[in-house]
Motif scaffolding. Structure first.
Motif, PDB file in Angstrom:
ATOM      1  N   GLN A   1      22.483   5.008  -9.333  1.00 19.89           N
ATOM      2  CA  GLN A   1      22.638   3.601  -8.989  1.00 19.89           C
ATOM      3  C   GLN A   1      22.895   3.479  -7.494  1.00 19.89           C
ATOM      4  O   GLN A   1      23.712   4.215  -6.936  1.00 19.89           O
ATOM      5  CB  GLN A   1      23.780   2.957  -9.772  1.00 19.89           C
TER       6      GLN A   1
ATOM      7  N   SER B   1      21.778  -4.538  -7.677  1.00 19.96           N
ATOM      8  CA  SER B   1      21.707  -3.104  -7.427  1.00 19.96           C
ATOM      9  C   SER B   1      20.591  -2.519  -8.288  1.00 19.96           C
ATOM     10  O   SER B   1      20.093  -3.178  -9.209  1.00 19.96           O
ATOM     11  CB  SER B   1      23.054  -2.433  -7.765  1.00 19.96           C
TER      12      SER B   1
ATOM     13  N   GLU C   1      21.878   8.924 -14.188  1.00 26.61           N
ATOM     14  CA  GLU C   1      22.667   7.697 -14.050  1.00 26.61           C
ATOM     15  C   GLU C   1      22.762   7.289 -12.572  1.00 26.61           C
ATOM     16  O   GLU C   1      23.828   7.016 -12.037  1.00 26.61           O
ATOM     17  CB  GLU C   1      24.069   7.870 -14.645  1.00 26.61           C
TER      18      GLU C   1
ATOM     19  N   HIS D   1      19.475   0.598 -10.860  1.00 27.21           N
ATOM     20  CA  HIS D   1      20.031   1.631 -11.731  1.00 27.21           C
ATOM     21  C   HIS D   1      18.908   2.268 -12.524  1.00 27.21           C
ATOM     22  O   HIS D   1      17.966   1.596 -12.952  1.00 27.21           O
ATOM     23  CB  HIS D   1      21.073   1.040 -12.690  1.00 27.21           C
TER      24      HIS D   1
ATOM     25  N   ASP E   1      17.546  -2.511 -14.016  1.00 27.28           N
ATOM     26  CA  ASP E   1      17.319  -1.183 -14.562  1.00 27.28           C
ATOM     27  C   ASP E   1      15.857  -0.813 -14.509  1.00 27.28           C
ATOM     28  O   ASP E   1      14.973  -1.680 -14.583  1.00 27.28           O
ATOM     29  CB  ASP E   1      17.823  -1.118 -16.006  1.00 27.28           C
TER      30      ASP E   1
ATOM     31  N   ALA F   1      22.948  -4.922 -12.165  1.00 28.72           N
ATOM     32  CA  ALA F   1      21.950  -3.877 -11.950  1.00 28.72           C
ATOM     33  C   ALA F   1      20.597  -4.261 -12.535  1.00 28.72           C
ATOM     34  O   ALA F   1      20.516  -4.779 -13.655  1.00 28.72           O
ATOM     35  CB  ALA F   1      22.422  -2.559 -12.567  1.00 28.72           C
TER      36      ALA F   1
ATOM     37  N   GLU G   1      18.508   5.594 -15.514  1.00 27.64           N
ATOM     38  CA  GLU G   1      19.185   6.634 -16.276  1.00 27.64           C
ATOM     39  C   GLU G   1      18.805   8.024 -15.783  1.00 27.64           C
ATOM     40  O   GLU G   1      19.639   8.933 -15.766  1.00 27.64           O
ATOM     41  CB  GLU G   1      18.857   6.489 -17.761  1.00 27.64           C
TER      42      GLU G   1
END
Length: 468
Positions: free
Chosen positions: A399, A365, A397, A367, A415, A413, A369
């Motif tokens: 996702q 996935s 946040e 993600h 990032d 995830a 922030e």
């Protein structure tokens, strides 16, 4: 393994034996296969696998051929959705703890069967191909049954039959714990075996799964503290305040997941007044009023449409996330990318390009922030004439996952945070500054020189003639 040989090793229970042999194994790419039969001495000529050995597909075929050549032609296949050896060690009767044992009927069937074969570690690809392998060996089509339908069947021991009973597996349900689900499956196995016993038909039973479970991640980490714990209380993970938005391909198979702590948009049309939209409560939680009409998913394209209806001065307001999947020859793997995000309102569409920065491996996935259109934007308007320039959005946040969704939880995830974070830059600059100071000091010390002559207080002083 013969019955007499098996029972001599079952002093503390069959699954405690498995725990003693393989309890320290952390491999999650193997699935246990348990086979028992009403015919005796089926595997006396076969060598049981050594400790830590992973049974391949050809070896599994050898064990099955030995059973079908000399054993009954009626086969029961208990196919659970997921299964790992840790399911037995965590939820079984390990070390004689039978009070919380989730497999009493299965253990009793293995202990009382004339022939039993336990394969703790089988390659999951071989176990997933087991239904097709059994169909080929028995030369018959599988019959998917329930305990109620089995009681109405009349089996003939001279005719080959393959009866398949599917069993669920879940560790994230809010209604039942994993132990309760496994215990319910064990009750079903007990009912089926009682029906077969009442019909006095010889059979061979197999209990396995097409893929391994993740009991190591979900159970063992809950009891072990990872990292430093000196003078520090164990940190419990904070559960999410609300579940993600899920679009289901069918009634029970989600294919797109979306979650965010905050979804905020601001609209400004060169006027002092601005329209601020907080879509968090409308999208997530018990008060969500969003519709997913128009969403779709396939092997190469996933589209999630969030329809909000009329909001403020906007009619037909919607958000559309379009993701695509493609194969990369450089990395030799599948990747997915968020192509663009559309904001639809009043018959107008504002489009933000993904700018080739929102991507992740297909089975991961994505993600981040913070995703914003102001500072270091990851989503930018296609061009200056696009209506998207009138919009400012901020997703916190954020996702999303549009491919290889296996349940209600996100996969691992990828990032958006870069490797050189502000903290890393501060450490690098400080280290470089201290290195320069140390180098300069060593350079000065190495180039110190002493005087050629010194004054002797007991002798004549050094006189320096001066020219008048």
């Amino acid at each position: 393994m013969a019955k007499m040989e098996l029972r001599c090793h079952l002093g503390m229970g069959l699954f405690s034996l498995l725990f003693g042999l393989f309890g320290l194994s952390c491999c999650t790419d193997q699935v246990p296969v348990l086979i028992w039969s009403t015919e005796s001495s089926l595997w006396q000529s076969q060598d049981t696998p050594s400790v830590g050995h992973v049974v391949s597909g050809s070896q599994l075929l050898s064990y099955l051929s030995c059973a079908f050549n000399n054993g009954p032609h009626s086969v029961l296949l208990f196919l659970q959705d997921k299964l790992s050896l840790d399911d037995f060690t965590v939820y079984g009767g390990a070390f004689g703890n039978q009070q919380d044992n989730a497999f009493p009927n299965l253990e009793n069937a293995l202990e009382s069967a004339p022939s039993t074969l336990v394969l703790p570690s089988v390659d999951w690809q071989a176990s997933s191909a087991l239904p097709a392998l059994l169909q080929e060996k028995l030369a018959t089509s599988p019959l998917y049954i329930e305990p109620s339908t089995l009681s109405q069947l009349r089996l003939n021991e001279t005719i080959a039959s393959l009866l398949v009973l599917r069993l669920p597996y879940s560790t994230s349900t809010h209604l039942m714990s994993a132990r309760d689900v496994l215990h319910g499956n064990d009750d079903v196995i007990g009912q089926v075996l009682n029906i077969m016993k009442s019909q006095t038909v010889p059979y061979t039973a197999i209990f396995t799964a097409p893929r391994p479970s993740r009991v190591i991640r979900e159970v063992s980490l809950a009891f072990e503290n990872i990292g430093r714990s000196l003078l520090q209380a164990p940190v419990k993970p904070t559960p999410a305040p609300y579940p993600p938005v899920m679009f289901n391909r069918t009634s029970s198979e989600p294919c797109i997941l979306l979650w965010a702590k905050g979804l905020n948009l601001t609209y400004s049309e060169n006027t002092p007044s601005e329209a601020r939209l907080d879509l968090t409560s409308r999208t997530f939680g018990s008060g969500a009023s969003v519709s997913l009409d128009g969403s779709s998913c396939s092997q190469s394209l996933a589209t999630l449409v969030l329809n909000y209806g009329n909001i403020a001065n906007f009619s037909g307001f919607r958000l559309t996330f379009v993701m695509s999947s493609s194969y990369s020859e450089v990395s030799a793997r599948e990747w997915f990318k968020l192509q663009y995000v559309e904001i639809g309102y009043n018959g107008t569409v504002a489009t933000f390009n993904g700018s080739n920065q929102i991507y992740a491996p297909r089975n991961y996935s994505f993600h981040c922030e913070s995703i914003t259109s102001k500072w270091n934007p990851l989503l930018v308007p296609f061009n200056s004439t696009n209506p998207a320039i009138q919009w400012t959005f901020s997703f916190s946040e954020f996702q999303i996952q549009g491919f290889n969704v296996t349940g209600v939880n996100f996969s691992y995830a990828s990032d958006c945070a870069t490797f050189f974070t502000p903290g890393i830059w501060m450490g690098l600059v400080t280290t470089l500054l201290m290195t320069l100071i140390l180098t300069y000091g060593l350079h000065m010390i190495m180039h110190l020189k002493t005087m050629d002559r010194f004054d002797d207080p007991k002798g004549p002083s050094i006189s320096v003639p001066q020219n008048e």
